[in-house]
Write a protein that holds these residues in place. Structure first.
Motif, PDB file in Angstrom:
ATOM      1  N   ALA A  13      63.910  -5.732   0.898  1.00  0.00           N
ATOM      2  CA  ALA A  13      65.145  -4.953   0.787  1.00  0.00           C
ATOM      3  C   ALA A  13      64.840  -3.464   0.656  1.00  0.00           C
ATOM      4  O   ALA A  13      65.533  -2.625   1.246  1.00  0.00           O
ATOM      5  CB  ALA A  13      65.962  -5.436  -0.408  1.00  0.00           C
ATOM      6  N   ASP A  14      63.790  -3.140  -0.081  1.00  0.00           N
ATOM      7  CA  ASP A  14      63.407  -1.742  -0.248  1.00  0.00           C
ATOM      8  C   ASP A  14      62.925  -1.143   1.067  1.00  0.00           C
ATOM      9  O   ASP A  14      63.273  -0.020   1.414  1.00  0.00           O
ATOM     10  CB  ASP A  14      62.323  -1.637  -1.322  1.00  0.00           C
ATOM     11  N   HIS A  15      62.123  -1.889   1.822  1.00  0.00           N
ATOM     12  CA  HIS A  15      61.609  -1.386   3.098  1.00  0.00           C
ATOM     13  C   HIS A  15      62.703  -1.269   4.148  1.00  0.00           C
ATOM     14  O   HIS A  15      62.672  -0.356   4.976  1.00  0.00           O
ATOM     15  CB  HIS A  15      60.491  -2.282   3.628  1.00  0.00           C
ATOM     16  N   LEU A  16      63.671  -2.197   4.134  1.00  0.00           N
ATOM     17  CA  LEU A  16      64.751  -2.154   5.124  1.00  0.00           C
ATOM     18  C   LEU A  16      65.891  -1.233   4.703  1.00  0.00           C
ATOM     19  O   LEU A  16      66.751  -0.905   5.523  1.00  0.00           O
ATOM     20  CB  LEU A  16      65.299  -3.562   5.368  1.00  0.00           C
ATOM     21  N   GLY A  17      65.928  -0.863   3.429  1.00  0.00           N
ATOM     22  CA  GLY A  17      66.996   0.005   2.943  1.00  0.00           C
ATOM     23  C   GLY A  17      68.321  -0.730   2.787  1.00  0.00           C
ATOM     24  O   GLY A  17      69.374  -0.130   2.960  1.00  0.00           O
ATOM     25  N   THR A  18      68.265  -2.016   2.484  1.00  0.00           N
ATOM     26  CA  THR A  18      69.480  -2.816   2.306  1.00  0.00           C
ATOM     27  C   THR A  18      69.489  -3.398   0.899  1.00  0.00           C
ATOM     28  O   THR A  18      68.614  -3.128   0.089  1.00  0.00           O
ATOM     29  CB  THR A  18      69.532  -3.968   3.324  1.00  0.00           C
ATOM     30  N   SER A  19      70.487  -4.230   0.641  1.00  0.00           N
ATOM     31  CA  SER A  19      70.555  -4.893  -0.659  1.00  0.00           C
ATOM     32  C   SER A  19      69.685  -6.150  -0.643  1.00  0.00           C
ATOM     33  O   SER A  19      69.263  -6.621   0.406  1.00  0.00           O
ATOM     34  CB  SER A  19      72.004  -5.257  -0.987  1.00  0.00           C
ATOM     35  N   ARG A  20      69.452  -6.704  -1.818  1.00  0.00           N
ATOM     36  CA  ARG A  20      68.676  -7.944  -1.927  1.00  0.00           C
ATOM     37  C   ARG A  20      69.396  -9.110  -1.248  1.00  0.00           C
ATOM     38  O   ARG A  20      68.751  -9.996  -0.712  1.00  0.00           O
ATOM     39  CB  ARG A  20      68.422  -8.287  -3.387  1.00  0.00           C
ATOM     40  N   VAL A  22      71.341  -9.043   1.456  1.00  0.00           N
ATOM     41  CA  VAL A  22      71.148  -8.964   2.910  1.00  0.00           C
ATOM     42  C   VAL A  22      69.709  -9.330   3.268  1.00  0.00           C
ATOM     43  O   VAL A  22      69.466 -10.056   4.241  1.00  0.00           O
ATOM     44  CB  VAL A  22      71.518  -7.555   3.429  1.00  0.00           C
ATOM     45  N   ALA A  23      68.744  -8.856   2.488  1.00  0.00           N
ATOM     46  CA  ALA A  23      67.342  -9.187   2.757  1.00  0.00           C
ATOM     47  C   ALA A  23      67.092 -10.681   2.572  1.00  0.00           C
ATOM     48  O   ALA A  23      66.373 -11.298   3.358  1.00  0.00           O
ATOM     49  CB  ALA A  23      66.428  -8.382   1.844  1.00  0.00           C
ATOM     50  N   LEU A  26      68.552 -12.468   5.520  1.00  0.00           N
ATOM     51  CA  LEU A  26      67.696 -12.260   6.688  1.00  0.00           C
ATOM     52  C   LEU A  26      66.478 -13.178   6.646  1.00  0.00           C
ATOM     53  O   LEU A  26      66.139 -13.830   7.646  1.00  0.00           O
ATOM     54  CB  LEU A  26      67.250 -10.801   6.759  1.00  0.00           C
TER      55      LEU A  26
END
Length: 131
Positions: A13-20, A22-23, A26
């Motif tokens: 989530a940190d690397h993609l810049g999204t919330s946990r 959404v990660a 995914l």
């Protein structure tokens, strides 16, 4: 292992810049496996081929381990390293342990021992011809 999954989702989530959430969705979509009936037999079909699943997950764990080591976080790095070692060593461990346990339980009292099979013996039928 659950804590490591939490850590992997957080790093992704940190690397993609999204919330946990959404990660996590995914990762769930990428590693999902569904029941499928093909040619009258049930099978499990995944989005990723079976040969790609383990190396991809080990790569994700290595990315997380590297990140935690660079940040100096000891406990997350230890948990991620343990999970990665377990994931890499599990096939060997399963083969070794179940191979030894099956030989122990094959001769347990009250059970019929299976007929021994020698792979070096070739069975065949021979008939004599009358001349």
């Amino acid at each position: 292992m659950t804590y490591t999954g939490f850590l992997v989702v957080g790093v992704l989530a940190d690397h993609l810049g999204t919330s946990r959430v959404v990660a996590g969705l995914l990762l769930g979509a990428v590693f999902a496996r569904f029941p499928w009936i093909s040619q009258g037999r049930p099978r499990i079909v995944g989005v990723l081929p079976q040969a790609v699943r383990r190396p991809l997950f080990v790569g994700l764990l290595a990315l997380c381990l590297l990140r935690f080591l660079l940040l100096g976080e000891t406990l997350p790095a230890l948990c991620t390293g343990f999970t990665m070692a377990f994931l890499l060593g599990y096939p060997w461990l399963r083969k070794t342990l179940f191979g030894r346990l099956s030989s122990v339980f094959a001769f347990a009292p009250g059970r019929n021992a299976p007929a021994s099979v020698d792979d070096n013996v070739i069975e065949g039928e021979f008939r004599e011809r009358k001349e």
